[in-house]
Write a protein that holds these residues in place. Structure first.
Motif, PDB file in Angstrom:
ATOM      1  N   ILE A  55       3.191   9.222   0.874  1.00  0.00           N
ATOM      2  CA  ILE A  55       4.068  10.393   0.882  1.00  0.00           C
ATOM      3  C   ILE A  55       5.424  10.011   1.464  1.00  0.00           C
ATOM      4  N   PHE A  56       5.407   9.321   2.602  1.00  0.00           N
ATOM      5  CA  PHE A  56       6.653   8.916   3.244  1.00  0.00           C
ATOM      6  C   PHE A  56       7.401   7.887   2.404  1.00  0.00           C
ATOM      7  N   ALA A  57       6.677   6.981   1.789  1.00  0.00           N
ATOM      8  CA  ALA A  57       7.332   5.952   0.974  1.00  0.00           C
ATOM      9  C   ALA A  57       8.124   6.579  -0.161  1.00  0.00           C
ATOM     10  N   HIS A  58       7.553   7.586  -0.807  1.00  0.00           N
ATOM     11  CA  HIS A  58       8.255   8.227  -1.919  1.00  0.00           C
ATOM     12  C   HIS A  58       9.405   9.103  -1.446  1.00  0.00           C
ATOM     13  N   GLN A  59       9.422   9.434  -0.163  1.00  0.00           N
ATOM     14  CA  GLN A  59      10.566  10.150   0.397  1.00  0.00           C
ATOM     15  C   GLN A  59      11.711   9.205   0.742  1.00  0.00           C
ATOM     16  N   ASN A  60      11.386   7.981   1.129  1.00  0.00           N
ATOM     17  CA  ASN A  60      12.381   7.109   1.746  1.00  0.00           C
ATOM     18  C   ASN A  60      12.754   5.879   0.934  1.00  0.00           C
ATOM     19  N   LEU A  61      11.963   5.538  -0.083  1.00  0.00           N
ATOM     20  CA  LEU A  61      12.229   4.322  -0.850  1.00  0.00           C
ATOM     21  C   LEU A  61      12.533   4.664  -2.303  1.00  0.00           C
ATOM     22  N   SER A  62      13.151   3.715  -2.981  1.00  0.00           N
ATOM     23  CA  SER A  62      13.436   3.880  -4.405  1.00  0.00           C
ATOM     24  C   SER A  62      13.583   2.505  -5.050  1.00  0.00           C
ATOM     25  N   GLY A  63      13.651   2.478  -6.356  1.00  0.00           N
ATOM     26  CA  GLY A  63      13.943   1.239  -7.086  1.00  0.00           C
ATOM     27  C   GLY A  63      12.933   0.134  -6.832  1.00  0.00           C
ATOM     28  N   ASP A  64      13.437  -1.100  -6.681  1.00  0.00           N
ATOM     29  CA  ASP A  64      12.583  -2.270  -6.507  1.00  0.00           C
ATOM     30  C   ASP A  64      11.765  -2.192  -5.217  1.00  0.00           C
ATOM     31  N   GLU A  65      12.334  -1.592  -4.173  1.00  0.00           N
ATOM     32  CA  GLU A  65      11.604  -1.486  -2.911  1.00  0.00           C
ATOM     33  C   GLU A  65      10.372  -0.595  -3.081  1.00  0.00           C
ATOM     34  N   LEU A  66      10.533   0.513  -3.772  1.00  0.00           N
ATOM     35  CA  LEU A  66       9.395   1.400  -4.004  1.00  0.00           C
ATOM     36  C   LEU A  66       8.364   0.731  -4.906  1.00  0.00           C
ATOM     37  N   GLN A  67       8.826  -0.024  -5.886  1.00  0.00           N
ATOM     38  CA  GLN A  67       7.898  -0.711  -6.795  1.00  0.00           C
ATOM     39  C   GLN A  67       7.074  -1.747  -6.037  1.00  0.00           C
ATOM     40  N   LEU A  68       7.729  -2.505  -5.145  1.00  0.00           N
ATOM     41  CA  LEU A  68       7.000  -3.488  -4.340  1.00  0.00           C
ATOM     42  C   LEU A  68       6.011  -2.788  -3.423  1.00  0.00           C
ATOM     43  N   TYR A  69       6.448  -1.692  -2.825  1.00  0.00           N
ATOM     44  CA  TYR A  69       5.555  -0.928  -1.960  1.00  0.00           C
ATOM     45  C   TYR A  69       4.315  -0.485  -2.743  1.00  0.00           C
ATOM     46  N   GLU A  70       4.513   0.058  -3.936  1.00  0.00           N
ATOM     47  CA  GLU A  70       3.396   0.547  -4.744  1.00  0.00           C
ATOM     48  C   GLU A  70       2.401  -0.570  -5.057  1.00  0.00           C
ATOM     49  N   THR A  71       2.910  -1.751  -5.315  1.00  0.00           N
ATOM     50  CA  THR A  71       2.026  -2.891  -5.592  1.00  0.00           C
ATOM     51  C   THR A  71       1.135  -3.188  -4.391  1.00  0.00           C
ATOM     52  N   LEU A  72       1.747  -3.199  -3.195  1.00  0.00           N
ATOM     53  CA  LEU A  72       0.982  -3.469  -1.970  1.00  0.00           C
ATOM     54  C   LEU A  72      -0.022  -2.353  -1.701  1.00  0.00           C
ATOM     55  N   TYR A  73       0.435  -1.118  -1.835  1.00  0.00           N
ATOM     56  CA  TYR A  73      -0.422   0.032  -1.558  1.00  0.00           C
ATOM     57  C   TYR A  73      -1.642   0.047  -2.473  1.00  0.00           C
ATOM     58  N   GLU A  74      -1.438  -0.225  -3.745  1.00  0.00           N
ATOM     59  CA  GLU A  74      -2.535  -0.170  -4.709  1.00  0.00           C
ATOM     60  C   GLU A  74      -3.585  -1.247  -4.438  1.00  0.00           C
ATOM     61  N   HIS A  75      -3.191  -2.350  -3.802  1.00  0.00           N
ATOM     62  CA  HIS A  75      -4.151  -3.380  -3.421  1.00  0.00           C
ATOM     63  C   HIS A  75      -4.927  -2.978  -2.163  1.00  0.00           C
ATOM     64  N   MET A  76      -4.298  -2.217  -1.295  1.00  0.00           N
ATOM     65  CA  MET A  76      -4.910  -1.861  -0.013  1.00  0.00           C
ATOM     66  C   MET A  76      -5.787  -0.619  -0.093  1.00  0.00           C
ATOM     67  N   GLU A  77      -5.327   0.407  -0.785  1.00  0.00           N
ATOM     68  CA  GLU A  77      -5.971   1.719  -0.743  1.00  0.00           C
ATOM     69  C   GLU A  77      -7.472   1.699  -1.086  1.00  0.00           C
ATOM     70  N   PRO A  78      -7.915   0.930  -2.093  1.00  0.00           N
ATOM     71  CA  PRO A  78      -9.354   0.944  -2.395  1.00  0.00           C
ATOM     72  C   PRO A  78     -10.226   0.407  -1.263  1.00  0.00           C
ATOM     73  N   ASN A  79      -9.630  -0.284  -0.306  1.00  0.00           N
ATOM     74  CA  ASN A  79     -10.381  -0.868   0.807  1.00  0.00           C
ATOM     75  C   ASN A  79     -10.320  -0.022   2.072  1.00  0.00           C
ATOM     76  N   THR A  80      -9.916   1.238   1.934  1.00  0.00           N
ATOM     77  CA  THR A  80      -9.854   2.139   3.073  1.00  0.00           C
ATOM     78  C   THR A  80     -10.918   3.225   2.928  1.00  0.00           C
ATOM     79  N   PRO A  81     -11.471   3.714   4.042  1.00  0.00           N
ATOM     80  CA  PRO A  81     -12.531   4.722   3.959  1.00  0.00           C
ATOM     81  C   PRO A  81     -11.995   6.084   3.521  1.00  0.00           C
ATOM     82  N   THR A  82     -12.824   6.841   2.823  1.00  0.00           N
ATOM     83  CA  THR A  82     -12.470   8.193   2.386  1.00  0.00           C
ATOM     84  C   THR A  82     -12.969   9.202   3.415  1.00  0.00           C
ATOM     85  N   PRO A  83     -12.111  10.093   3.895  1.00  0.00           N
ATOM     86  CA  PRO A  83     -12.552  11.080   4.888  1.00  0.00           C
ATOM     87  C   PRO A  83     -13.619  12.016   4.321  1.00  0.00           C
ATOM     88  N   ASP A  84     -14.488  12.494   5.203  1.00  0.00           N
ATOM     89  CA  ASP A  84     -15.446  13.527   4.814  1.00  0.00           C
ATOM     90  C   ASP A  84     -14.768  14.888   4.751  1.00  0.00           C
TER      91      ASP A  84
END
Length: 215
Positions: free
Chosen positions: A97-126
């Motif tokens: 949420i914060f990334a899409h508020q504060n980043l754009s262009g190539d920086e946001l694209q790089l962020y999305e690449t990192l996030y998509e690799h990390m997110e599946p390895n995080t627990p889902t809240p109950d």
């Protein structure tokens, strides 16, 4: 005392800056003898500079938060023999949420690449509890806590975050969600408000979204 469902092992409190999520997470963990996991925002070396010049320091600040939050989320997977409940004051998803508020262009694209690799390895809240408050109340709460780097917080930035959170959680479906209209409650000063809120949490639906207004 109201008991928590056995299905609630990992509860997340979310909300915009100043919503009271850390305070509520502490109170719930204390009441139910749970493990408390708090966001380590003070460890981010770029945060103060970000508030002074958001455009200049947004990318460094966001990557530092992403790394810190991911490290904490990985540790959440470790089994805790002493606590059946874990309460956190943030969801890993908030980073995006914060990334899409504060980043754009190539920086946001790089962020999305990192996030998509990390997110599946995080627990889902109950359960996620989204404390939804007005921009005015958020600014009042921010002023009360007196953090030096938040003294000149831009109201427009808080308003844009408020809108981004609303948009995100209006489409959220990954886990059960409890949306609480928290503008007119004070669960710090009034124990009745806290008891009512905890009652809503303990009786929240185990799927989908539940909306709560107070009283």
């Amino acid at each position: 005392m109201t008991a928590l469902s056995d299905d609630l092992n990992y509860v997340v409190i979310e909300g915009v800056i100043g919503a009271g999520k850390t305070t509520l997470a502490r109170l719930i963990a204390e009441r139910f003898d749970g493990r408390l996991v708090l966001e380590q925002f003070d460890d981010n070396p770029f945060l103060e500079r970000f508030y002074e010049n958001r455009e200049r320091w947004a990318f460094q600040t966001q990557l530092a938060f992403l790394a810190s939050r991911f490290r904490q989320q990985k540790e959440l997977g470790a089994h805790d023999l002493f606590h059946s409940l874990t309460v956190s004051d943030y969801a890993f998803d908030k980073d995006r949420i914060f990334a899409h508020q504060n980043l754009s262009g190539d920086e946001l694209q790089l962020y999305e690449t990192l996030y998509e690799h990390m997110e599946p390895n995080t627990p889902t809240p109950d359960l996620i509890v989204y404390l939804r408050s007005s921009t005015e109340r958020l600014l009042q709460n921010i002023a009360k806590r007196g953090r030096p780097y938040e003294e000149d917080m831009d109201p427009d930035y808080i308003k844009s975050l408020h809108e981004a959170y609303d948009h995100y959680f209006s489409h959220y479906s990954k886990s059960p969600l409890l949306i609480v209209n928290a503008t007119d409650i004070d669960f710090v000063k009034h124990e009745k408000d806290l008891d009512t809120l905890i009652g809503h949490i303990t009786s929240a639906e185990t799927q989908g979204t539940t909306h709560v207004r107070h009283p």
